[in-house]
Structure formats: structure tokens, C-alpha cells
Write a protein that holds these residues in place. Structure first.
Motif, PDB file in Angstrom:
ATOM      1  N   ALA A   1      12.904 101.409 -25.405  1.00  0.00           N
ATOM      2  CA  ALA A   1      11.502 100.598 -25.195  1.00  0.00           C
ATOM      3  C   ALA A   1      10.997 100.820 -23.684  1.00  0.00           C
ATOM      4  O   ALA A   1      11.630 101.149 -22.787  1.00  0.00           O
ATOM      5  CB  ALA A   1      11.755  98.956 -25.334  1.00  0.00           C
ATOM      6  N   GLU A   2       9.693 100.930 -23.627  1.00  0.00           N
ATOM      7  CA  GLU A   2       8.863 101.333 -22.581  1.00  0.00           C
ATOM      8  C   GLU A   2       9.323 100.276 -21.226  1.00  0.00           C
ATOM      9  O   GLU A   2       9.477 100.975 -20.085  1.00  0.00           O
ATOM     10  CB  GLU A   2       7.311 101.049 -22.546  1.00  0.00           C
ATOM     11  N   ILE A   3       9.636  99.025 -21.476  1.00  0.00           N
ATOM     12  CA  ILE A   3       9.965  98.103 -20.372  1.00  0.00           C
ATOM     13  C   ILE A   3      11.294  98.248 -20.048  1.00  0.00           C
ATOM     14  O   ILE A   3      11.646  97.872 -18.967  1.00  0.00           O
ATOM     15  CB  ILE A   3       9.794  96.582 -21.103  1.00  0.00           C
ATOM     16  N   TYR A   4      11.998  99.001 -20.595  1.00  0.00           N
ATOM     17  CA  TYR A   4      13.746  99.133 -20.393  1.00  0.00           C
ATOM     18  C   TYR A   4      13.692 100.254 -19.362  1.00  0.00           C
ATOM     19  O   TYR A   4      14.708 100.361 -18.400  1.00  0.00           O
ATOM     20  CB  TYR A   4      14.350  99.586 -21.465  1.00  0.00           C
ATOM     21  N   GLY A   5      12.756 101.159 -19.244  1.00  0.00           N
ATOM     22  CA  GLY A   5      12.745 102.155 -18.127  1.00  0.00           C
ATOM     23  C   GLY A   5      14.002 103.019 -18.433  1.00  0.00           C
ATOM     24  O   GLY A   5      14.430 103.981 -17.701  1.00  0.00           O
TER      25      GLY A   5
END
Length: 314
Positions: free
Chosen positions: A53-57
Motif C-alpha cells: 500500500a502507499e502508506i506502507y512505503g
């Protein structure tokens, strides 16, 4: 590992999906090449499905692994609301994955039909991206029964990524039976289902055998996403998903890596993490953040909003 069709998509995935949040910057924070090598090893052990996910980096980690095995199946997610926000999220994923397309792209944490309606611009852009071949399948992730029902009733949704575990830990509305019923309906509507938090965000790690068996035996889940930080964890979970009994020494090694949210002593008490936590596991006490470990799902999302970088999963 064998491959199963993910709903009505043309994606053939392993019944175990490797969640990459746990190797990323908000949790173990492995060096990118080391994390990519672990992804590569997971593929060599039979796992072809990887959740991000984008938030996971963790897109860059998967991008490195894709250089070796370009056939990996990858999920991306975004909180985008508008079409332009979703366009930027998809382009970011494509750039960091160094790939023209994303296999599955999800709206992140859709909790009910109203939320789905509120993200209509982003969702419509996903449908357009699918038509253009930039995205192969469109999905949602959700922690709620209402979210699963909303996804089931949205004709364009291909894949649902719901929270389900035998203890009901983290389900924000309803019971385990309610969630099972909603997933069953979504499955009947042809949605691909890959489950999250089958170990309750780590709370059920000592009951891993029973917990994984519970979800597998429901017969309504195509794949199970589990965050893994080591080859031992990959081997252990692969054996459980395949119905095998891991050797005691492997079980002991995995059991010795229990995790928890750590709040460093330089917390400034700004409260941003408290506001971000969707499970009400954080609160302010005497001017600093405190965690209720019984509620904490160890997702690490709170760390993303901490201005002092004092929260992490260890």
C-alpha cells in the motif's frame, strides 16, 4: 504452492499472500535490498502474491524483487478520494514498482457504503485504469462487515480484502459470524477474497495453527495475507496454509519473534497518533501517548503521523 483463481479475475494466486508492511519503514525497517531478497525467497518458496500500500512505503522493495521475478502479483492501495488523487497514487506505484501496471489496486479502509460513495471519483478512475490495462483488478480493503457488504454490492469491485479471524479481533462492527456471512455473500457475487489479520494483528500468534486453519476451513477465502519478516516465518506460515504441521524447532523460532508497539520516551503528546488509530488503542496520559495492547492491531499506521518518529513496531 498451488495456485487458485482470485474470484472472477484472471489472477492465479498462492493461497498465502506475503504482507510487506512488516518489513517496511514503520515496522522492522529492513534495508530495501534485504527486504527485496526476502520477497524473492518467499517467491522461491512458492508465494507469488504480495500485499502492499502507499502508506506502507514498500513499493520500492517490491520493485527490486520484480527485477528478478517480474511475474510477482502485487496489490497496491490508496486513501485517494478524487480522480486526480487516485491518478497520482497509481503513478507513484507504477514508478516505484518500475512496472507499467499494478495487478490489484484497492481503495484503502472502506468502512461502509457511504465511504465508498465518498470515494466515487477515485473509484471511477480505478475503473478507467482497469479499462486501460494499468490496473488488472479493482478492490477495497476493509475492517468492517458494512465495508464487505458495500464491496459486494458494487458491481465494478473485483476483489475484497477483509479483516477476519476466529476471535473477531479488530472487527469494528458486528461479530465473527456477521463477517463470515458478509464474506460469503461477496464470494457468491464473484468477488475475490484475500483475508487480513487472521492472527489478530499478532494477538493470536500463539494460536497460529488454529487461527489459520479456522479461516482456511471456511471455504470462502482465496488467499490469506500475513505479514512476515523472516524466512522462518515464511516457511512456518506456508506449511500451516498447506495443512502441514511445522516442526517444533521452526515453531519455537517463530514464536520467539512476538511484536508490540513501542512508544519512545521522547513522545511530545501531540495526539496525532491517537486521532489516527482506528482501533482506539492509543490515548494520552500525563501528556504522552499510551497504548492499550489488548486493542492494538500492530498495523503501524500511527507511526506515519508521528512528527517525532517515536512509534514503531518491534
Amino acid at each position: 504452492m498451488k495456485r487458485v483463481r482470485l474470484g472472477l479475475t484472471d489472477l492465479m494466486v498462492s493461497p498465502l499472500c506475503m504482507g510487506t508492511l512488516t518489513v517496511g519503514p514503520t515496522q522492522k525497517n529492513l534495508p530495501q535490498q534485504e527486504a527485496a531478497d526476502l520477497v524473492i525467497r518467499a517467491y522461491e518458496l512458492g508465494i507469488n502474491f504480495f500485499d502492499s500500500a502507499e502508506i506502507y512505503g514498500t513499493y520500492p522493495i517490491l520493485g527490486l524483487a520484480l527485477q528478478t521475478y517480474p511475474e510477482l502479483i502485487v496489490t497496491g492501495k490508496s486513501y485517494a478520494v478524487t480522480a486526480d488523487e487516485m491518478r497520482k497514487s497509481i503513478e507513484k506505484a507504477r514508478k516505484e514498482l518500475n512496472r507499467d501496471y499494478i495487478d490489484i489496486f484497492c481503495l484503502h479502509e472502506v468502512e461502509n457504503s457511504a465511504a465508498l460513495k465518498g470515494h466515487r471519483g477515485a473509484l471511477d478512475y480505478l475503473y478507467e485504469a482497469r479499462q486501460r490495462g494499468i490496473v488488472r483488478a479493482v478492490g477495497i480493503s476493509t475492517h468492517t462487515v458494512a465495508g464487505v457488504r458495500a464491496g459486494a454490492n458494487e458491481p465494478g469491485i473485483d476483489v475484497i480484502h477483509p479483516l477476519i479471524n476466529r476471535a473477531g479481533i479488530g472487527i469494528k462492527d458486528g461479530t465473527v459470524d456477521d463477517m463470515i456471512a458478509a464474506i460469503r455473500t461477496a464470494r457468491e457475487f464473484g468477488k475475490g477474497i484475500y483475508a487480513m489479520k487472521v492472527l489478530g494483528g499478532g494477538h493470536l500468534y500463539r494460536e497460529a495453527v488454529e487461527s489459520i486453519r479456522f479461516v482456511r476451513q471456511l471455504g470462502i477465502v482465496d488467499s490469506i495475507a500475513i505479514g512476515m519478516q523472516s524466512e522462518a516465518e515464511i516457511r512456518f506460515n506456508r506449511m500451516l496454509v498447506e495443512g502441514e504441521t511445522p516442526p517444533p524447532d521452526l515453531g519455537d523460532e517463530v514464536a520467539g519473534t512476538a511484536r508490540a508497539l513501542q512508544i519512545e520516551d521522547w513522545c511530545c503528546g501531540c495526539g496525532r497518533c491517537v486521532a489516527r488509530c482506528g482501533f482506539e488503542a492509543l490515548h494520552l496520559e500525563n501528556g504522552v501517548a499510551k497504548v492499550d495492547r489488548a486493542r492494538c492491531m500492530m498495523c503501524g499506521y500511527c507511526a506515519r503521523v508521528c512528527p517525532e518518529f517515536c512509534l514503531k513496531i518491534v
